[in-house]
Every structure is written in C-alpha cells, then in structure tokens.
Design an enzyme around this catalytic site. Structure first.
Site, PDB file in Angstrom:
ATOM      1  CG  HIS A 176      -1.884   1.101   1.303  1.00 15.57           C
ATOM      2  ND1 HIS A 176      -2.009   1.921   2.403  1.00 15.57           N
ATOM      3  CD2 HIS A 176      -2.802   1.529   0.398  1.00 15.57           C
ATOM      4  CE1 HIS A 176      -2.965   2.811   2.188  1.00 15.57           C
ATOM      5  NE2 HIS A 176      -3.457   2.603   0.972  1.00 15.57           N
ATOM      6  CG  HIS A 205      -3.447   9.071  -0.243  1.00 16.23           C
ATOM      7  ND1 HIS A 205      -4.106   9.865   0.672  1.00 16.23           N
ATOM      8  CD2 HIS A 205      -4.235   7.988  -0.447  1.00 16.23           C
ATOM      9  CE1 HIS A 205      -5.247   9.293   1.016  1.00 16.23           C
ATOM     10  NE2 HIS A 205      -5.349   8.149   0.355  1.00 16.23           N
TER      11      HIS A 205
END
Length: 304
Positions: A47, A89
């Site tokens: 991730h 992100h």
C-alpha cells in the site's frame, strides 16, 4: 378472488422471468493478464509502496517493496498545475513533505523540489530518518520506467480532469496495459477509463461494491455480470461488516479477485485469507510475507 390472484401473480411471474433471463445471460469476469501469472496464491500488495516502512508513494518505497518481492505495488495519482501525473495520495503536500499547498496548484518543478521523506517517522515524531535524503514525489511516468515488469494497482484520485485519457496514454506509451489494475472511488472515472482504455483491468467502484454486497445479501449476487475484475474492499465500513465468507465465495464464482485494504495486523490477515481473500493491501508488506512463509529479506536494490 381470481382477479386478485392475477393481480399479484402477474408481477411475480414477470420478476421470475426477468431473473431467469439474467441468470441465463450473466457472465463471470475473465481473469486479467496482470493477475494471470500468480495462480491461486494470495497476493501481497504494498500500500503506497509500504507506507509503514518508508516514505509513501516514492521511488524509494517502491524500490524497497519490489526488493522484498511483493506481488504488486499500490499507488495513487494526481495531476499538477502544468498537467503532469504525479504519485501522491493527498490533495495537499503538507502531510508528507516539507511544503504546503494543493498539488493541483503547484507545477511539477515545485512539487519535485519538496522533500517527500521529511515527515516520515516510525516512532511518533521522535526521529525522521529520511529527511534530507533527496526523496521526492515521482512522476507516474518515472514509476513506469523504473518498474516495467512489476504489477501495479493504480488509483485515480481526481475525476473529471482528463486523467483517465492521460493514464491510458502513458500505459500505452510504456507498453504496460497488462501490468496494471486501475481503481478509483469515483464510479464515473472508472466508467470513463474503461471507455478509453478497454481491456485494462479495473476494480469495482463504490457503487458497484454496494450493489454486489446488496444483491449477495438477498441471494442474487451470482447474477452479476461484472464490468470489473477485482473487488477491493475494507473489512468493515461505517461500522458495518463488508467482508464475509459468502461474499468471498460469490466474488470467486463471478471471476473476481478479492483484495482487502488496508490490513496491517497478522491475525486480521490470517482471518481474511481463511475467508477466501486473494490479496492483502497493507502498509506492512513484510508482515504479510512473513505470515505466508515467504522471505522478508531485501534481496537487491536498484540505484536511485
């Protein structure tokens, strides 16, 4: 009485015929090339490159995750003011760098001048071991160039700005259409990406996930003909249980790979794998590798 019976039976008959027609025409998803080489083994998906181990969404992180021999690298893409796709992100650069402001308001040069290792800490802020190490926010094209063979999960973070076409063009340019699985929390972005880049694997958007969960709950999940190839879901959402053994079995029957996010503790990993999950999206890929009996030794590193 007969008229009343016909009043109720006619709609029920139509529903039954419709369900039968759907059942006869529904098709499972085909396994995409990006997942085809893994067989039935559970996948370890880093991730943001393994954000619990090193600065997230950076070449530094991706290199080390790849050297750990994770199965897939997960990353997020946004666009700068001058139209470059970068791997980040958040909408702002504040949390992960020494800068501030929205990435959409900064040029590529301004974004890449920031220290992307500045904020990372493993001890609650007592130390910041990656400050001043020339770690920066990468262009998405750099990731494709550096890791041409590594399977990737790519999340489109911003809808309606043309990122779908731009992403497809970069994948074509770098001959990686079959090396990615594309996801988004925006259903319209996924719909648009599938239109401009047919054949590239995608995951279910939030509406598709809710529909499958609801249909499965009433026993009709096996009627779904997915337009996606993976089901990326959390274990729970908003206090409600999303993952279940029954949903996993339905997904498997519909040809879908179930990949769970973001799973960081080994007991939860083991539980989900036992339920039928086929992938663990985790901040700590070393923990998932250890659980699966795979090596956690970094075998090699490319020069940065």
């Amino acid at each position: 009485m007969k008229r009343l019976a016909r009043f109720f039976l006619a709609p029920l008959f139509l529903i039954a015929v419709t369900l039968l027609a759907v059942a006869l025409t529904s098709q499972p998803a085909e396994r995409p090339k990006v997942l085809a080489g893994f067989g039935d083994q559970p996948l370890v998906i880093a991730h943001r490159g393994g954000r619990g181990l090193w600065p997230e969404n950076t070449l530094f992180a991706f290199e080390r995750a790849a050297a750990l021999k994770v199965d897939m690298l997960e990353m997020d893409i946004r666009r700068t003011r001058d139209g470059e796709l970068v791997v980040l992100h958040d909408a702002r650069v504040d949390r992960t760098t020494d800068g501030s402001g929205e990435v959409a308001g900064l040029t590529l040069a301004e974004v890449q001048a920031l220290d992307a290792g500045y904020r990372w800490t493993a001890d609650g802020g007592e130390s910041h071991p990656y400050r001043g190490q020339r770690i920066r926010i990468p262009r998405f094209a750099e990731v494709l160039e550096r890791f041409p063979e590594q399977p990737k999960v790519v999340e489109i973070k911003v809808p309606d700005v043309g990122m779908e076409e731009q992403l497809c063009a970069l994948l074509e340019e770098h001959d990686q259409l079959d090396r990615v699985l594309v996801g988004s929390f925006y259903e319209r972005s996924l719909k648009r990406f599938r239109e401009v880049c047919p054949g590239v694997a995608t995951s279910a958007g939030p509406t598709s996930v809710r529909l499958l969960v609801a249909l499965n709950w009433i026993g009709l999940g096996r009627l779904v003909s997915p337009t996606y190839q993976a089901l990326q879901i959390p274990e729970r959402s908003g206090g409600l249980q999303v993952a279940s053994e029954d949903l996993m079995q339905t997904a498997l029957q519909r040809g879908l790979a179930v990949q769970m996010w973001t799973i960081n503790e080994q007991p939860a990993m083991r539980h989900l794998l036992d339920m039928g999950a086929k992938g663990l999206i985790t901040d700590y890929p070393d923990r998932a590798l250890q659980l699966l009996g795979r090596s956690t030794r970094i075998t090699s590193l490319n020069d940065r």
